[in-house]
Design an enzyme around this catalytic site. Structure first.
Site, short mmCIF file in Angstrom:
data_model
loop_
_atom_site.label_atom_id
_atom_site.label_comp_id
_atom_site.label_asym_id
_atom_site.label_seq_id
_atom_site.Cartn_x
_atom_site.Cartn_y
_atom_site.Cartn_z
N ASP A 1 42.92 34.02 1.83
CA ASP A 1 44.35 33.83 2.05
C ASP A 1 44.92 35.16 2.59
O ASP A 1 44.25 36.19 2.65
CB ASP A 1 45.03 33.37 0.76
CG ASP A 1 46.30 32.59 1.07
OD1 ASP A 1 46.92 32.86 2.12
OD2 ASP A 1 46.70 31.73 0.26
N GLU B 1 55.99 28.60 -1.29
CA GLU B 1 55.19 29.42 -2.21
C GLU B 1 56.02 29.86 -3.43
O GLU B 1 56.88 29.12 -3.90
CB GLU B 1 54.54 30.58 -1.45
CG GLU B 1 53.69 30.08 -0.27
CD GLU B 1 52.90 31.17 0.43
OE1 GLU B 1 52.40 32.08 -0.23
OE2 GLU B 1 52.77 31.08 1.68
C1 BGC Z 1 52.80 33.69 4.45
C2 BGC Z 1 52.93 33.76 5.89
C3 BGC Z 1 54.19 34.52 6.17
C4 BGC Z 1 54.09 35.89 5.53
C5 BGC Z 1 55.31 36.69 5.71
C6 BGC Z 1 52.68 35.08 3.88
O1 BGC Z 1 52.49 35.07 2.52
O2 BGC Z 1 51.70 32.90 4.15
O3 BGC Z 1 52.91 32.48 6.43
O4 BGC Z 1 54.40 34.62 7.54
O5 BGC Z 1 53.82 35.81 4.18
O6 BGC Z 1 55.21 37.89 4.96
C1 BGC Z 2 49.45 30.86 1.99
C2 BGC Z 2 48.45 29.97 2.68
C3 BGC Z 2 48.61 30.07 4.16
C4 BGC Z 2 48.53 31.51 4.62
C5 BGC Z 2 48.72 31.70 6.09
C6 BGC Z 2 49.48 32.25 2.55
O1 BGC Z 2 50.53 32.97 2.03
O2 BGC Z 2 49.14 30.92 0.60
O3 BGC Z 2 48.61 28.65 2.24
O4 BGC Z 2 47.63 29.28 4.80
O5 BGC Z 2 49.52 32.26 3.95
O6 BGC Z 2 50.03 31.54 6.48
#
Ligand code: BGC
Ligand code: BGC
Length: 623
Positions: free
Chosen positions: A308, A503
């Site tokens: 991740d 999230e």
């Molecule tokens: C998310 C991303 C997002 C990023 C921004 C990550 O945890 O999965 O999709 O763009 O945080 O900080």
């Molecule tokens: C999330 C994932 C996601 C990744 C990429 C992470 O923060 O937990 O589900 O695929 O970001 O955006």
């Protein structure tokens, strides 16, 4: 349901000679490059070529400017062309979170979030959703989506409850497999990714200090537009359960949380994303037993395991340990996502010193190349441009409308409130969610957290009502429910919504209606004979106290861009058909699920509950 073909099976297990030949020509640097995934704003095509980077991704909201399908395609193809200029011309694989359609792209069709599809319980429909998503992804030359989420969420306070199909393992297994088949089907398929391995839905609520939260841990991240999320407000419970610890025994992990991965693998899934969470205190990203022995060994998973976002950085205070522990545990590709130079040099050092064995690097590179081979990237690294014409097409939206209709769950219907007559004597409507594309889409829609407003193309519930009701019907909409003092109507419709989140920002200590929401209900209640409430939310809300004043209650989940189709069901052109994919608690004392099961009281509505409406036989022709 189409059976898995021999070709699909070959896809999953073959190591083509071409891959072995390629591997034998690769330098250590090239192998490490393949194991590196970088986010699109942190790398240029030139650096992709220089480092031989194996994958680029757009995180939630990692969109090009302007955000259009054509510009997306140009961005992705620009990176791909750079990869093809490397010594061995190994194509990269571009990844996105297309978790309910190609949801970052303005103009793409956005389907209901998984929770709604869990209510629809129609694997064949979900396969079609997968096929359309794949087509829209390929229109922009994206070959990989980080979906399906096959979490089995057990605590509705979790901000990712809506990303799961429901609380039942069999349901999640069936629907996750269906999406996998749809996404990956035939020559026009894209790589699916079952996530987050494993037991991300089993984490326990905790009291965590703000400075330990995800975002502080990600503080090395450069400022980025998509990262500008609201500050963490712990009074809401943000980041109190997401990425936490699953305190369950192995038998429970195997019985409840592992089967959806078995089902996805049987359906041909060739990538799995590790979970940020821990299992009894051990981080999944360092869990050799679960990643290597169980997933790759016992389950025979032949694809690649990806991390991740920046997740390995949480393993230790020194980055060298983060890298060695995760790769040695069985991680094949690292979603770095920012400092790729730091990652590459660290892994190179560890490989040269032997702290990461050469066989482990070879295994990871082999898995990555095999997946690229299986998805035709060596033959067709750039997809067919003419696919752009189908992006967000009427045909695609029609399938989303079907999904919306089938996802609706009728929880209460007294005094024959529903279906509504089309020649409405009078309808007053309130609630911002009745007419707001962004609110009806929720998180992971155009931006990471989602937001209110006309963020993309689509139709709202109000649009749908206006289209379905007779032209003579009297309809009045006041978002805040502030109608003239004389206003009275036979029907009142209130649309309540959860503000968009993704999230841990969606972790909530309390799922009750807010005082403002209750006041809105009262205002409309006072002006109508029959009060109908439509809920837009990623999970059940606690509504027991307000239920007596509501005549009809509809759970519409997060329907996506085609919420206008809710009206088709409200007016009886289609029946209510959905069944609850989560038990609906009476109070916060029935959360998490273990407490509900131990409770002396029944839930408000049990798992699988859903009323039916009578259907006007003359409407059957349109079914
Ligand atoms: C998310 C991303 C997002 C990023 C921004 C990550 O945890 O999965 O999709 O763009 O945080 O900080
Ligand atoms: C999330 C994932 C996601 C990744 C990429 C992470 O923060 O937990 O589900 O695929 O970001 O955006």
């Amino acid at each position: 349901m189409p059976a898995i073909t021999d070709k699909d099976r070959r896809k999953a297990t073959d190591i083509p000679d071409a891959v072995e030949r390629l591997l034998s020509q690769m330098t250590l640097e090239e192998k490490v490059g393949q194991m590196t995934m970088v986010e699109n704003n942190s790398i240029t095509p030139d650096s992709v070529a220089e480092y031989g980077v194996g994958s680029v991704l757009s995180g939630g909201g990692g969109n090009p400017k302007p955000n259009s399908p054509q510009v997306w395609r140009e961005m992705v193809c620009g990176f791909q062309q750079a990869a093809l200029q490397t010594r061995l011309a190994i194509p990269l694989i571009y990844g996105v979170d297309a978790v309910h359609g190609h949801n970052n792209v303005r103009g793409a069709v956005i389907f209901p979030h998984n929770v709604g599809l869990g209510a629809a319980r129609d694997p064949e429909l979900i396969e079609r959703v997968g096929r359309i998503t794949a087509r829209e992804l390929l229109a922009t030359s994206v070959h990989w989506t980080f979906a399906p989420s096959v979490s089995v969420p057990h605590d509705l306070r979790w901000g990712r409850s809506y990303e799961g199909y429901g609380e039942n393992t069999q349901l999640v297994s069936d629907l996750g497999a269906a999406l996998t088949r749809g996404l990956q089907e035939g020559d026009s398929g894209v790589l699916a990714c079952a996530k987050h391995y494993v037991a991300d839905g089993a984490t326990a609520w905790r009291e965590r200090r703000a400075d330990e939260s995800h975002h502080q841990q990600g503080s090395t991240a450069p400022p980025q537009e998509s990262a500008e999320a609201a500050p963490v407000d712990l009074s809401l419970g943000q980041w109190q359960i997401d990425q936490g610890d699953a305190c369950i025994d192995e038998a429970t992990l195997r019985a409840i949380h592992l089967p959806p991965y078995q089902a996805a693998i049987a359906a041909g899934a060739l990538s799995v994303m590790a979970s940020y969470s821990t299992w009894n205190g051990i981080k999944m990203h360092a869990h050799r037993y679960l990643l290597t022995d169980v997933l790759k060994g016992e389950l025979g998973f032949a694809g690649l395991v990806v991390t991740d976002w920046m997740a390995i950085n949480q393993l230790a205070s020194d980055y060298y340990t983060c890298v060695t522990e995760s790769i040695n545990a069985g991680i094949d590709m690292v979603m770095v996502p920012y400092d790729f130079r730091g990652f590459v040099s660290t892994l190179l050092g560890a490989a040269k010193s032997g702290d990461v064995p050469a066989e482990r690097i070879d295994d990871a590179a082999r898995r990555i190349l095999r997946v690229k081979h299986a998805f035709g990237l060596f033959d067709r690294p750039i997809s067919d441009q003419s696919l752009l014409e189908s992006m967000g097409s009427v045909e695609h939206r029609e399938v989303a409308r079907e999904a919306v209709r089938k996802s609706l769950v009728l929880l209460k219907n007294e005094r024959e409130s529903l279906p509504l007559p089309k020649d409405l004597p009078g309808l007053i409507i309130a609630g911002d969610g009745a007419d707001d594309i962004g609110l009806q889409c929720g998180g992971w829609s155009i931006s990471w957290q989602g937001e209110a407003g006309a963020t993309t193309d689509g139709g709202t519930l109000l649009d749908g009502i206006r289209a379905v009701a007779c032209p003579s019907a009297s309809i009045e909409y006041a978002p805040a429910g502030e109608f003239d003092s004389e206003t009275r109507a036979e029907f009142g419709l209130v649309v309540l919504h959860e503000a968009p989140y993704a999230e841990g920002f969606g972790d909530r200590a309390d799922l009750s209606l807010s005082a403002d929401e209750v006041a809105l209900l009262r205002r409309v209640r006072d002006r109508c004979e029959k009060l109908i409430v439509v809920l837009l939310a990623g999970r059940p809300r606690i509504i027991s106290e307000q239920l007596p004043m509501i005549d009809a209650l509809v759970m519409a989940w997060l329907p996506g861009t085609e919420a206008s189709a809710v009206a088709d069901v409200l007016f009886g052109d289609y029946p209510f058909d959905g069944k609850l994919p989560y038990s609906w608690p009476r109070s916060m004392h029935q959360i998490p699920l273990a407490k509900l099961r131990a409770s002396a009281e029944d839930p408000q509505f049990p798992y699988g509950f859903g009323l039916r409406t009578r259907i006007d036989p003359s409407a059957l022709g349109s079914l």
